[in-house]
Every structure is written in structure tokens, then in C-alpha cells.
Design a protein around this motif. Structure first.
Motif, PDB file in Angstrom:
ATOM      1  N   LYS A  90     -10.024   6.560  -2.182  1.00 40.64           N
ATOM      2  CA  LYS A  90     -11.408   6.596  -1.987  1.00 40.64           C
ATOM      3  C   LYS A  90     -12.454   5.757  -0.854  1.00 40.64           C
ATOM      4  O   LYS A  90     -13.535   5.412  -1.097  1.00 40.64           O
ATOM      5  CB  LYS A  90     -12.133   6.456  -3.485  1.00 40.64           C
ATOM      6  N   GLY A  91     -11.443   5.800   0.025  1.00 45.44           N
ATOM      7  CA  GLY A  91     -12.108   5.182   1.329  1.00 45.44           C
ATOM      8  C   GLY A  91     -12.152   3.575   1.375  1.00 45.44           C
ATOM      9  O   GLY A  91     -12.477   2.821   2.184  1.00 45.44           O
ATOM     10  N   GLU A  92     -11.566   3.022   0.186  1.00 47.94           N
ATOM     11  CA  GLU A  92     -11.153   1.341   0.093  1.00 47.94           C
ATOM     12  C   GLU A  92     -10.276   0.947   0.983  1.00 47.94           C
ATOM     13  O   GLU A  92     -10.370  -0.061   1.417  1.00 47.94           O
ATOM     14  CB  GLU A  92     -10.896   1.203  -1.396  1.00 47.94           C
ATOM     15  N   VAL A  93      -9.277   1.808   1.361  1.00 50.29           N
ATOM     16  CA  VAL A  93      -8.264   1.431   2.402  1.00 50.29           C
ATOM     17  C   VAL A  93      -8.145   2.114   3.627  1.00 50.29           C
ATOM     18  O   VAL A  93      -8.523   3.348   3.684  1.00 50.29           O
ATOM     19  CB  VAL A  93      -6.865   1.662   1.906  1.00 50.29           C
ATOM     20  N   LYS A 148     -11.990  11.723  12.088  1.00 47.73           N
ATOM     21  CA  LYS A 148     -11.482  11.813  10.705  1.00 47.73           C
ATOM     22  C   LYS A 148     -11.379  10.871   9.674  1.00 47.73           C
ATOM     23  O   LYS A 148     -11.174  10.729   8.636  1.00 47.73           O
ATOM     24  CB  LYS A 148      -9.778  12.362  10.763  1.00 47.73           C
ATOM     25  N   GLY A 149     -11.974   9.645  10.190  1.00 49.70           N
ATOM     26  CA  GLY A 149     -12.169   8.331   9.273  1.00 49.70           C
ATOM     27  C   GLY A 149     -10.829   7.741   9.084  1.00 49.70           C
ATOM     28  O   GLY A 149     -10.932   7.097   7.892  1.00 49.70           O
ATOM     29  N   LEU A 150      -9.950   7.774   9.894  1.00 49.62           N
ATOM     30  CA  LEU A 150      -8.625   7.188   9.753  1.00 49.62           C
ATOM     31  C   LEU A 150      -8.480   5.548  10.485  1.00 49.62           C
ATOM     32  O   LEU A 150      -7.689   5.018  10.325  1.00 49.62           O
ATOM     33  CB  LEU A 150      -7.507   8.100  10.333  1.00 49.62           C
ATOM     34  N   ILE A 151      -9.645   5.386  11.127  1.00 54.77           N
ATOM     35  CA  ILE A 151      -9.785   4.120  11.868  1.00 54.77           C
ATOM     36  C   ILE A 151     -11.094   3.442  11.400  1.00 54.77           C
ATOM     37  O   ILE A 151     -12.107   3.905  10.709  1.00 54.77           O
ATOM     38  CB  ILE A 151      -9.806   4.285  13.500  1.00 54.77           C
ATOM     39  N   ASN A 152     -10.823   2.068  11.199  1.00 47.24           N
ATOM     40  CA  ASN A 152     -11.997   1.234  10.659  1.00 47.24           C
ATOM     41  C   ASN A 152     -13.171   1.571  11.443  1.00 47.24           C
ATOM     42  O   ASN A 152     -13.239   1.904  12.593  1.00 47.24           O
ATOM     43  CB  ASN A 152     -11.838  -0.182  10.792  1.00 47.24           C
ATOM     44  N   ILE A 186       0.849  -1.235   0.025  1.00 46.60           N
ATOM     45  CA  ILE A 186      -0.057  -0.145   0.040  1.00 46.60           C
ATOM     46  C   ILE A 186       0.837   1.196   0.029  1.00 46.60           C
ATOM     47  O   ILE A 186       0.638   2.208  -0.857  1.00 46.60           O
ATOM     48  CB  ILE A 186      -0.758  -0.018   1.435  1.00 46.60           C
ATOM     49  N   LEU A 187       1.960   1.473   0.847  1.00 44.90           N
ATOM     50  CA  LEU A 187       2.524   2.289   0.864  1.00 44.90           C
ATOM     51  C   LEU A 187       3.578   2.555  -0.473  1.00 44.90           C
ATOM     52  O   LEU A 187       3.658   3.683  -0.841  1.00 44.90           O
ATOM     53  CB  LEU A 187       3.779   2.289   1.796  1.00 44.90           C
ATOM     54  N   GLN A 235      -7.152 -10.813   7.626  1.00 42.60           N
ATOM     55  CA  GLN A 235      -7.814 -11.048   6.144  1.00 42.60           C
ATOM     56  C   GLN A 235      -7.966  -9.626   5.649  1.00 42.60           C
ATOM     57  O   GLN A 235      -7.524  -9.369   4.121  1.00 42.60           O
ATOM     58  CB  GLN A 235      -8.891 -11.276   6.300  1.00 42.60           C
ATOM     59  N   ARG A 236      -8.100  -8.607   6.242  1.00 39.93           N
ATOM     60  CA  ARG A 236      -8.355  -7.307   5.516  1.00 39.93           C
ATOM     61  C   ARG A 236      -6.766  -6.817   5.248  1.00 39.93           C
ATOM     62  O   ARG A 236      -6.902  -6.178   4.269  1.00 39.93           O
ATOM     63  CB  ARG A 236      -9.052  -6.322   6.765  1.00 39.93           C
ATOM     64  N   PHE A 237      -6.017  -7.079   6.133  1.00 40.47           N
ATOM     65  CA  PHE A 237      -4.618  -6.468   5.722  1.00 40.47           C
ATOM     66  C   PHE A 237      -4.000  -7.349   4.508  1.00 40.47           C
ATOM     67  O   PHE A 237      -3.466  -6.759   3.376  1.00 40.47           O
ATOM     68  CB  PHE A 237      -3.870  -6.867   6.827  1.00 40.47           C
ATOM     69  N   ALA A 238      -4.457  -8.648   4.212  1.00 43.66           N
ATOM     70  CA  ALA A 238      -3.923  -9.455   3.117  1.00 43.66           C
ATOM     71  C   ALA A 238      -4.688  -8.956   1.818  1.00 43.66           C
ATOM     72  O   ALA A 238      -4.196  -9.108   0.865  1.00 43.66           O
ATOM     73  CB  ALA A 238      -4.448 -10.819   3.446  1.00 43.66           C
ATOM     74  N   GLN A 239      -5.740  -8.476   1.896  1.00 42.82           N
ATOM     75  CA  GLN A 239      -6.612  -7.810   1.007  1.00 42.82           C
ATOM     76  C   GLN A 239      -6.404  -6.399   0.535  1.00 42.82           C
ATOM     77  O   GLN A 239      -7.081  -5.854  -0.240  1.00 42.82           O
ATOM     78  CB  GLN A 239      -8.005  -8.027   1.229  1.00 42.82           C
ATOM     79  N   ASP A 240      -5.251  -5.821   1.221  1.00 41.60           N
ATOM     80  CA  ASP A 240      -4.960  -4.476   1.011  1.00 41.60           C
ATOM     81  C   ASP A 240      -5.880  -3.389   1.290  1.00 41.60           C
ATOM     82  O   ASP A 240      -5.934  -2.585   0.723  1.00 41.60           O
ATOM     83  CB  ASP A 240      -4.486  -4.198  -0.471  1.00 41.60           C
ATOM     84  N   LYS A 241      -6.765  -3.908   2.472  1.00 44.40           N
ATOM     85  CA  LYS A 241      -7.606  -2.853   2.814  1.00 44.40           C
ATOM     86  C   LYS A 241      -7.180  -2.177   4.268  1.00 44.40           C
ATOM     87  O   LYS A 241      -7.815  -1.430   5.009  1.00 44.40           O
ATOM     88  CB  LYS A 241      -9.004  -3.609   3.321  1.00 44.40           C
TER      89      LYS A 241
END
Length: 447
Positions: free
Chosen positions: A208-211, A270-274, A181-182, A287-293
Motif C-alpha cells: 500500500k505504498g509503504e515500501v 508509475k511510482g516505483l521510485i521514491n 522484503i522479497l 536508514q530507509r533500507f534498514a526500516q524495510d522501506k
């Protein structure tokens, strides 16, 4: 003659009753012993208790060592057992029984401390000196003791030189990140908190909020407590001008906690946390980490293998904690992760030291480092896993003990986790959080 015959029959009858009585008592004793042995123990423990009295090939009695560990991953539990099996092959007069109590570890050890009946060898999990110190034997004369790393030596060695435990794995908690991601968004690992927040905003906006920049869990609220614990060090301890002394002597101004609580609340607003922070579980994160989320996770990458199960190509990086105060340098929080200390009043203290020395062998420390993916607490231990290069890169970064273990009284960790979660839920304000910390700090400190 008739009188003589009756006399003989009477003697035979008495003799038979005597044999029956002896046989009956012998059977009762065997049954009671078996029942007592089985009460409150597992089959394995019972088997080991029986072998405790077994004879070795040389005719001596076998020694049984009980070892308690905080390791929870099954594969790493088996790894520890395999090393102890190798020890037993070299020392056939000693058997080793491992126990892995999991979440109940601390409660079990507290009960055992109260009864002064501890395992022969046990994991001090960050509390070698403060909590377990008076129960542990001094290991300073062990051959491995002089080889402790510079970062771990002050953690398990007191001013008098007593060494409390072998640190098999040294904790170095900072921030784990999704390197893919970085790279995608052209972000270098941040070094300051402001840079970290800017990177989070960039990821949220451009994806766009996907990650989700940061993942936290209100169900497993240790993740929220972990964020606060890490950044409490960066805010109050690691800067040149710090609050360490006032936190230790009880005069700390707890109004200062408001600023740290506000930073956590700002991240959420600010919407920076899930968004599902209050209902998400820690186990949802890999799983979310593995899916680049998910981009960043506070703490060590102990979840890596669970990520690889979903996507073996995920690239995970680690970096020190970002600074919070201008002019400060980055840090890790940590110290002891997996250790072995010897109960000083154990019946088999020399055997315990022998077992610990076996685990301290370079080849065994390498096995542990590769399995746990953590740096060893001894110098000169080679390891090769995906995070080795990061530990080498950051080998000179300062490592501070976990904030709560040094500066907060026992019981405050739970307060910090629960009140931090209440802050995100909107049930308390940053100011009320600071008031709660002061109230509980004073109460628990004076107990």
C-alpha cells in the motif's frame, strides 16, 4: 706597542663578525627550509619529508613511498594503513604515506598527470589502461600477476601482456536488495527487466505504498547515472547482437537511447521510485533500507554497514543485473574497484613494486576482501563476509567494464547523470535526452 694592540683588536673584531655572519646565514637557511617544507603540506607530510632523509639502523637512507587511494570509509582506510605498517616492520628502510583525497581524487590525479609528478603508488579506480596506462609500470613479472582472476585479467592486462595494476578488490555491480522484503512478498530475485518491474509493482501495491521499490537520488545524481550506465550495458553491449562496435567507431544511432531513457521515466511515473527523488540524498537510503522501506538499490551493497547501524538484523542480498533483451543472460558491471599501480617514472620503483607485492599476499588480500566486502582480484583468496556466498553463487556470471569507461568519451558521465536527473524532473523528454547524448558524445569525442 699601541699599533700592535690595535692590530690585534682589529683581527679579533673581524673574526667575531665572520662568526656572526656564518651563524646568521645558517639560521636563515634553516628557517627558509622549514617554511618551504610546511607550505601546502600537512604535518604528517612534513614529518615524512623529514624522515625521507633519515638514516636506517644499517646507515642507509630511508625511502618514503607516497600512496594515493580512493577508499573513503575510515575503517577501511585504517585497514590499509595497518597492512602498510606490517610492511614497514619487515622493511624498516621504507616508510609509507597514505593519502585519501576523497571526492577530489580524480582532479588531483589529473593535475599530477599534467605535471608528470604522480604518487609512487596510486589507485587506478577503473582507468588503469585508458587513462593512466602510459604512466604505469608493467607488473607482468610480479609473482602475483599470473594469479589474476579470469574476470579481472582482461581489464588490467593489454594485448601485449602488460599488467597495469594489482586489483585488490574487484567490482561486481548488479542490484542490491532487501531480502526480508522479497521473502515477505514471495518474490524470487528477478532475472529479466520485465520480472523486475513486475516485482516492483507487486511490492508497491501489496505494501500500500509503504515500501518504495527503487531508491534514487537527484542530489547525488550518480545513482541516476549508475542506473543508466548499468542498463546501457544490458541494452547495447551484452546481447549477442549489440552496438559495441558502433559506439567505439562513432557511428552509433543515438535515437536508440530514447528507449532506455523512457524506461527510467516510466519507473518514476508509475511510482516505483521514491517520490522525493529530486531532493533525497544517498545518505537517506541506508536508514530507509534498514526500516524495510526500500526494496532494491542499483549497484553494490557498499552501504551495508550503514544499514546495520540502524538495524543489525537487516538481510541484504545481491544479484546480477537483469537482462534487458530477450535471449540475453545476466551480467555484472565492474572491473577495478580498489587497485595499486606503480608510477613508472617514480624514484623508488622497486620499492613500490615491493609494497604492491606485499599487499598481494593471500592473507592481506583476504583482509581487504573481508573489509571491503568485495571479491579479490586474485585467485585462491578466501574471504568470509555476508556477501561471500553470493559472489560464489554468481562466480560464472559475465562481468563487463562500466559502460561509460569504454564506450563514452571522458566527460560524458556527468552529462548522463545531470540529464538523467533533468528527465525525472520533467525538464527534458526521452527524445531530448537522446539528442543531448549525441551532441555531447560528438563534441567530447572530437576534443
Amino acid at each position: 706597542m699601541r699599533k700592535t694592540w690595535f692590530s690585534i683588536m682589529a683581527l679579533v673584531l673581524i673574526f667575531s663578525m665572520t662568526l656572526a655572519g656564518c651563524s646568521s646565514r645558517s639560521g636563515e637557511n634553516s628557517t627558509n627550509t622549514a617554511n618551504n617544507t610546511n607550505q601546502g603540506t600537512t604535518d604528517t607530510a612534513t614529518k615524512d619529508d623529514n624522515t625521507d632523509q633519515a638514516k636506517t639502523d644499517s646507515g642507509g637512507e630511508k625511502i618514503r613511498l607516497t600512496v594515493y587511494s580512493t577508499i573513503t570509509e575510515p575503517k577501511n582506510q585504517e585497514m590499509m594503513k595497518s597492512i602498510s605498517d606490517a610492511f614497514t616492520k619487515e622493511n624498516p628502510d621504507i616508510t609509507v604515506e597514505f593519502q585519501f583525497p576523497g571526492a577530489e581524487y580524480e582532479n588531483i590525479l589529473k593535475v599530477k598527470m599534467a605535471a608528470n609528478d604522480l604518487p609512487d603508488v596510486f589507485d587506478t579506480h577503473g582507468w588503469a589502461i585508458i587513462r593512466y596506462g602510459k604512466y604505469l609500470a608493467d607488473l607482468k613479472d610480479e609473482p602475483w600477476a599470473a594469479n589474476q582472476t579470469d574476470t579481472i585479467k582482461p581489464v588490467v592486462t593489454d594485448k601485449a601482456g602488460k599488467v597495469y595494476a594489482l586489483v585488490m578488490s574487484e567490482a561486481k555491480d548488479g542490484i542490491s536488495y532487501n531480502a526480508g522484503i522479497l521473502e515477505k512478498y514471495g518474490i524470487a530475485p528477478p532475472t529479466t527487466f520485465n520480472e523486475l518491474m513486475a516485482a516492483a509493482e507487486k511490492i508497491k501495491t501489496e505494501s500500500k505504498g509503504e515500501v518504495t521499490p527503487f531508491f534514487l537520488s537527484g542530489i547525488d545524481n550518480g545513482m541516476i547515472g549508475g542506473f543508466l550506465d548499468l542498463y546501457a550495458t544490458s541494452q547495447y553491449i551484452s546481447p549477442a547482437t549489440n552496438d559495441a562496435a558502433t559506439l567505439l567507431d562513432g557511428s552509433f544511432d543515438w535515437k536508440k537511447w530514447t528507449a532506455l531513457a523512457q524506461k527510467l521515466l516510466d519507473m518514476q511515473k508509475k511510482g516505483l521510485i521514491n517520490k522525493d527523488v529530486l531532493t533525497a540524498k544517498y545518505t537517506d537510503m541506508p536508514q530507509r533500507f534498514a526500516q524495510d522501506k526500500v526494496a532494491f538499490v542499483f549497484g553494490a551493497p557498499s552501504f551495508a554497514d550503514d544499514v546495520y547501524k540502524v538495524n543489525k538484523d537487516t538481510k541484504i542480498g545481491i544479484m546480477p543485473l537483469t537482462t534487458m533483451v530477450d535471449g540475453d543472460t545476466q551480467t555484472f558491471s565492474g572491473g577495478e574497484r580498489y587497485t595499486m599501480g606503480a608510477w613508472k617514472d617514480g624514484k623508488h620503483l622497486e620499492a613500490s613494486k615491493k609494497l604492491i607485492a606485499f599487499f598481494a599476499k593471500t592473507e592481506n588480500m583476504t583482509t581487504i576482501a573481508n573489509a571491503t566486502k568485495l571479491p579479490a582480484g586474485l585467485k585462491g583468496v578466501p574471504s568470509e563476509h555476508e556477501f561471500s556466498k553470493f559472489y560464489d553463487q554468481f562466480k560464472d556470471i559475465r562481468v563487463f567494464p562500466y559502460f561509460d569507461r569504454v564506450y563514452l568519451p571522458n566527460g560524458m558521465w556527468d552529462v548522463m547523470c545531470k540529464t538523467g536527473t533533468a528527465l525525472i524532473a520533467g525538464d527534458v523528454t526521452p527524445e531530448q535526452f537522446a539528442d543531448k547524448m549525441k551532441q555531447e558524445y560528438d563534441r567530447l569525442r572530437n576534443q
